[in-house]
Scaffold this active site. Structure first.
Site, PDB file in Angstrom:
ATOM      1  N   HIS A 197       0.799  -1.229   0.000  1.00 24.16           N
ATOM      2  CA  HIS A 197       0.000   0.000   0.000  1.00 24.16           C
ATOM      3  C   HIS A 197       0.831   1.278   0.000  1.00 24.16           C
ATOM      4  CE1 HIS A 197       1.057  -0.152   4.265  1.00 24.16           C
ATOM      5  NE2 HIS A 197       0.829   1.146   4.278  1.00 24.16           N
TER       6      HIS A 197
HETATM    7  C1  UD1 Z   1      -1.667   5.955   5.458  1.00 25.39           C
HETATM    8  C2  UD1 Z   1      -0.316   6.490   5.940  1.00 25.39           C
HETATM    9  C3  UD1 Z   1       0.746   5.400   5.820  1.00 25.39           C
HETATM   10  C4  UD1 Z   1       0.301   4.147   6.545  1.00 25.39           C
HETATM   11  C5  UD1 Z   1      -1.074   3.713   6.045  1.00 25.39           C
HETATM   12  C6  UD1 Z   1      -1.586   2.558   6.872  1.00 25.39           C
HETATM   13  C7  UD1 Z   1       0.115   8.894   5.602  1.00 25.39           C
HETATM   14  C8  UD1 Z   1       0.798   9.908   4.756  1.00 25.39           C
HETATM   15  N1  UD1 Z   1       0.122   7.636   5.146  1.00 25.39           N
HETATM   16  O1  UD1 Z   1      -1.523   5.642   4.073  1.00 25.39           O
HETATM   17  O2  UD1 Z   1       1.955   5.853   6.402  1.00 25.39           O
HETATM   18  O3  UD1 Z   1       1.240   3.123   6.314  1.00 25.39           O
HETATM   19  O4  UD1 Z   1      -2.006   4.806   6.187  1.00 25.39           O
HETATM   20  O5  UD1 Z   1      -2.544   1.823   6.163  1.00 25.39           O
HETATM   21  O6  UD1 Z   1      -0.387   9.233   6.641  1.00 25.39           O
HETATM   22  N2  UD1 Z   1      -9.111   5.054   1.723  1.00 25.39           N
HETATM   23  C9  UD1 Z   1     -10.360   4.474   1.781  1.00 25.39           C
HETATM   24  N3  UD1 Z   1     -10.848   4.094   2.988  1.00 25.39           N
HETATM   25  C10 UD1 Z   1     -10.150   4.260   4.143  1.00 25.39           C
HETATM   26  C11 UD1 Z   1      -8.870   4.844   4.065  1.00 25.39           C
HETATM   27  C12 UD1 Z   1      -8.367   5.239   2.850  1.00 25.39           C
HETATM   28  O7  UD1 Z   1     -11.040   4.303   0.769  1.00 25.39           O
HETATM   29  O8  UD1 Z   1     -10.639   3.888   5.212  1.00 25.39           O
HETATM   30  C13 UD1 Z   1      -8.574   5.467   0.401  1.00 25.39           C
HETATM   31  C14 UD1 Z   1      -8.928   6.907   0.057  1.00 25.39           C
HETATM   32  O9  UD1 Z   1      -9.182   6.967  -1.301  1.00 25.39           O
HETATM   33  C15 UD1 Z   1      -7.612   7.644   0.306  1.00 25.39           C
HETATM   34  C16 UD1 Z   1      -6.547   6.569   0.011  1.00 25.39           C
HETATM   35  O10 UD1 Z   1      -7.162   5.345   0.410  1.00 25.39           O
HETATM   36  O11 UD1 Z   1      -7.470   8.741  -0.521  1.00 25.39           O
HETATM   37  C17 UD1 Z   1      -5.273   6.759   0.785  1.00 25.39           C
HETATM   38  O12 UD1 Z   1      -5.536   6.940   2.155  1.00 25.39           O
HETATM   39  P1  UD1 Z   1      -4.559   7.838   3.084  1.00 25.39           P
HETATM   40  O13 UD1 Z   1      -5.053   7.816   4.465  1.00 25.39           O
HETATM   41  O14 UD1 Z   1      -4.347   9.154   2.430  1.00 25.39           O
HETATM   42  O15 UD1 Z   1      -3.175   7.106   2.996  1.00 25.39           O
HETATM   43  P2  UD1 Z   1      -2.802   5.574   3.119  1.00 25.39           P
HETATM   44  O16 UD1 Z   1      -2.293   5.119   1.797  1.00 25.39           O
HETATM   45  O17 UD1 Z   1      -3.907   4.815   3.744  1.00 25.39           O
HETATM   46  N1  UDP Z   2      -3.918  -5.606   8.974  1.00 25.03           N
HETATM   47  C1  UDP Z   2      -5.218  -6.070   9.162  1.00 25.03           C
HETATM   48  N2  UDP Z   2      -5.933  -6.481   8.064  1.00 25.03           N
HETATM   49  C2  UDP Z   2      -5.412  -6.467   6.811  1.00 25.03           C
HETATM   50  C3  UDP Z   2      -4.084  -5.981   6.632  1.00 25.03           C
HETATM   51  C4  UDP Z   2      -3.377  -5.546   7.737  1.00 25.03           C
HETATM   52  O1  UDP Z   2      -5.703  -6.116  10.300  1.00 25.03           O
HETATM   53  O2  UDP Z   2      -6.113  -6.849   5.872  1.00 25.03           O
HETATM   54  C5  UDP Z   2      -3.153  -5.142  10.146  1.00 25.03           C
HETATM   55  C6  UDP Z   2      -1.818  -5.810  10.359  1.00 25.03           C
HETATM   56  O3  UDP Z   2      -1.946  -6.963  11.157  1.00 25.03           O
HETATM   57  C7  UDP Z   2      -0.988  -4.725  11.040  1.00 25.03           C
HETATM   58  C8  UDP Z   2      -1.578  -3.430  10.497  1.00 25.03           C
HETATM   59  O4  UDP Z   2      -2.838  -3.779   9.922  1.00 25.03           O
HETATM   60  O5  UDP Z   2      -1.163  -4.742  12.442  1.00 25.03           O
HETATM   61  C9  UDP Z   2      -0.677  -2.856   9.443  1.00 25.03           C
HETATM   62  O6  UDP Z   2      -1.311  -1.808   8.780  1.00 25.03           O
HETATM   63  P1  UDP Z   2      -0.789  -1.200   7.417  1.00 25.03           P
HETATM   64  O7  UDP Z   2      -0.002  -2.224   6.695  1.00 25.03           O
HETATM   65  O8  UDP Z   2      -1.967  -0.622   6.753  1.00 25.03           O
HETATM   66  O9  UDP Z   2       0.100   0.026   7.892  1.00 25.03           O
HETATM   67  P2  UDP Z   2       1.658   0.217   8.258  1.00 25.03           P
HETATM   68  O10 UDP Z   2       2.002  -0.732   9.347  1.00 25.03           O
HETATM   69  O11 UDP Z   2       2.452   0.000   7.018  1.00 25.03           O
HETATM   70  O12 UDP Z   2       1.735   1.654   8.660  1.00 25.03           O
END
Ligand code: UD1
Ligand code: UDP
Length: 364
Positions: free
Chosen positions: A204
């Site tokens: 992601h």
């Molecule tokens: C964010 C964090 C990243 C973290 C990740 C965990 C920042 C800059 N990035 O990335 O460090 O590893 O979360 O998963 O803070 N969206 C949905 N539903 C949701 C959430 C997001 O549809 O519940 C979609 C939206 O279109 C959004 C896109 O995902 O624009 C990205 O979401 P965003 O929160 O901006 O960043 P992540 O890629 O989730």
């Molecule tokens: N996770 C989850 N369901 C999923 C994928 C990830 O519960 O389908 C959990 C995973 O066990 C971990 C956390 O989400 O604890 C990691 O989140 P993510 O990879 O989105 O973020 P990051 O750790 O890279 O910031």
């Protein structure tokens, strides 16, 4: 003593859950402030339900309309709540935009800041998370570093505040939930999977999935590895960001990779424990793979969790299909996995809360 616990995304809810539970157990006044950066049921509310957490008192819903001024809006809205609630300390965890916004808002009001997961460094400032964590560390008053490496990074930057080697609360969360997950999740049966007979993939990171070439290369590497070991298919619980990009780039996902919706923590822990290899660019998954002793391949060029690379637990491949294939071969050759989890003993949340409430310090 009143704590403001600031969260915003899936990993923050999971990693703060042991801290929240510790506050409840010890009757420490606290409030949960959710920026709403993550908002879909599968990225947000499912974790409150599964982990039996009280709903947040405040949800700023700042993720639904992602915009270039998300950070500014978050900071202003968090400040309004902190002015009203007057906590003594605000605690944030990790490196997301919500973390930075929480730290800036609290500091600006003269409220003490505690940062869990302080001191992680990828040394790659192209990642927004790297600047988020550096700024947050420099603003914080209590720095909860999960490992000795993280402590060293903070010392090198001459951060002259209270640095505590706490361990990472992800160990607390995994230990609290792994047995329960086994009893209560039938995801392996649902997906017709046998233990150690499949691969697991998550991807992601903006630098991977916002680039068509990198995303395509990662899928290609995982596909090749799956073809080489014919009986292994790959399960891919897909992050919403990645789902959108695959559609936008019109990418064809290889047949031996099965996309499923994002899972809850209990089901996901089961899949991680059962997988032969985890492919990921997630921070949290690199840690969980070590805790569960599942071999990991990180499809990034660097990691802020270098402890995981020790003894080959985790192998860095970037988005290079050949390197991914070689790393799979290396892991497949292993007969033993006597790795030591570098992220602590499962008492990080107690250490953090006892430090913040000035109780006796637990030995590390
Ligand atoms: C964010 C964090 C990243 C973290 C990740 C965990 C920042 C800059 N990035 O990335 O460090 O590893 O979360 O998963 O803070 N969206 C949905 N539903 C949701 C959430 C997001 O549809 O519940 C979609 C939206 O279109 C959004 C896109 O995902 O624009 C990205 O979401 P965003 O929160 O901006 O960043 P992540 O890629 O989730
Ligand atoms: N996770 C989850 N369901 C999923 C994928 C990830 O519960 O389908 C959990 C995973 O066990 C971990 C956390 O989400 O604890 C990691 O989140 P993510 O990879 O989105 O973020 P990051 O750790 O890279 O910031």
């Amino acid at each position: 003593m009143k704590l403001a616990i600031i969260i915003g995304t899936r990993p923050e809810i999971i990693k703060m859950s042991p801290i929240i539970r510790c506050c409840v157990r010890n009757k420490i006044p606290h409030l949960i402030l959710h920026t709403g950066q993550h908002y879909s049921f599968a990225m947000d509310r499912i974790f409150f339900k599964e982990l039996d957490l009280e709903p947040p008192q405040y949800n700023l819903k700042s993720g639904e309309k992602t915009s270039s001024n998300q950070l500014k809006v978050m900071i202003n809205n968090i400040k309004d709540i902190l002015v009203h609630e007057k906590p003594d300390i605000a605690i944030v965890q990790g490196d997301t935009n919500s973390v930075l916004a929480g730290a800036v808002a609290a500091k600006n009001l003269g409220i003490l800041v505690g940062h869990h997961e302080a001191g992680l460094r990828s040394h790659d400032l192209n990642m927004i998370e790297e600047s988020n964590r550096i700024i947050t560390d420099h603003l914080s008053d209590y720095l909860f570093a999960p490992t000795k490496e993280a402590v060293k990074n903070l010392e090198l930057e001459k951060i002259n505040k209270l640095i505590i080697l706490s361990g990472n609360t992800i160990v607390d969360a995994v230990l609290e939930n792994v047995k329960f997950a086994k009893k209560n999740s039938n995801i392996m049966t649902q997906l017709k999977l046998k233990k150690k007979n499949y691969f697991l993939l998550t991807c992601h990171r903006a630098e991977n999935v916002d680039s068509k070439d990198r995303l395509e290369a990662i899928l290609k590497g995982v596909e090749k590895a799956g073809r080489k070991y014919r009986h292994y298919k790959t399960i891919f619980p897909i992050h919403p960001r990645t789902e959108t990009r695959i559609q936008q780039f019109s990418l064809k996902v290889p047949e031996n990779i099965t996309i499923i919706k994002p899972l809850g923590f209990l089901e996901f822990l089961q899949l991680e424990e059962g997988a032969k290899i985890i492919f990921t660019d997630s921070g949290g998954l690199q840690e969980e793979a070590c805790i569960l002793k599942t071999p990991c391949i990180t499809v990034r060029d660097n990691t802020e969790r270098p402890e995981t690379l020790k003894d080959g637990m985790n192998i860095l491949t970037g988005a290079d299909p050949d390197k991914i294939e070689t790393a799979v071969e290396d892991h497949m050759k292993r007969t033993t996995v006597n790795w030591i989890n570098p992220f602590g003993d499962g008492k990080a949340s107690e250490r953090i809360i006892s430090t913040l409430t000035n109780q006796k310090k637990l030995p590390v």
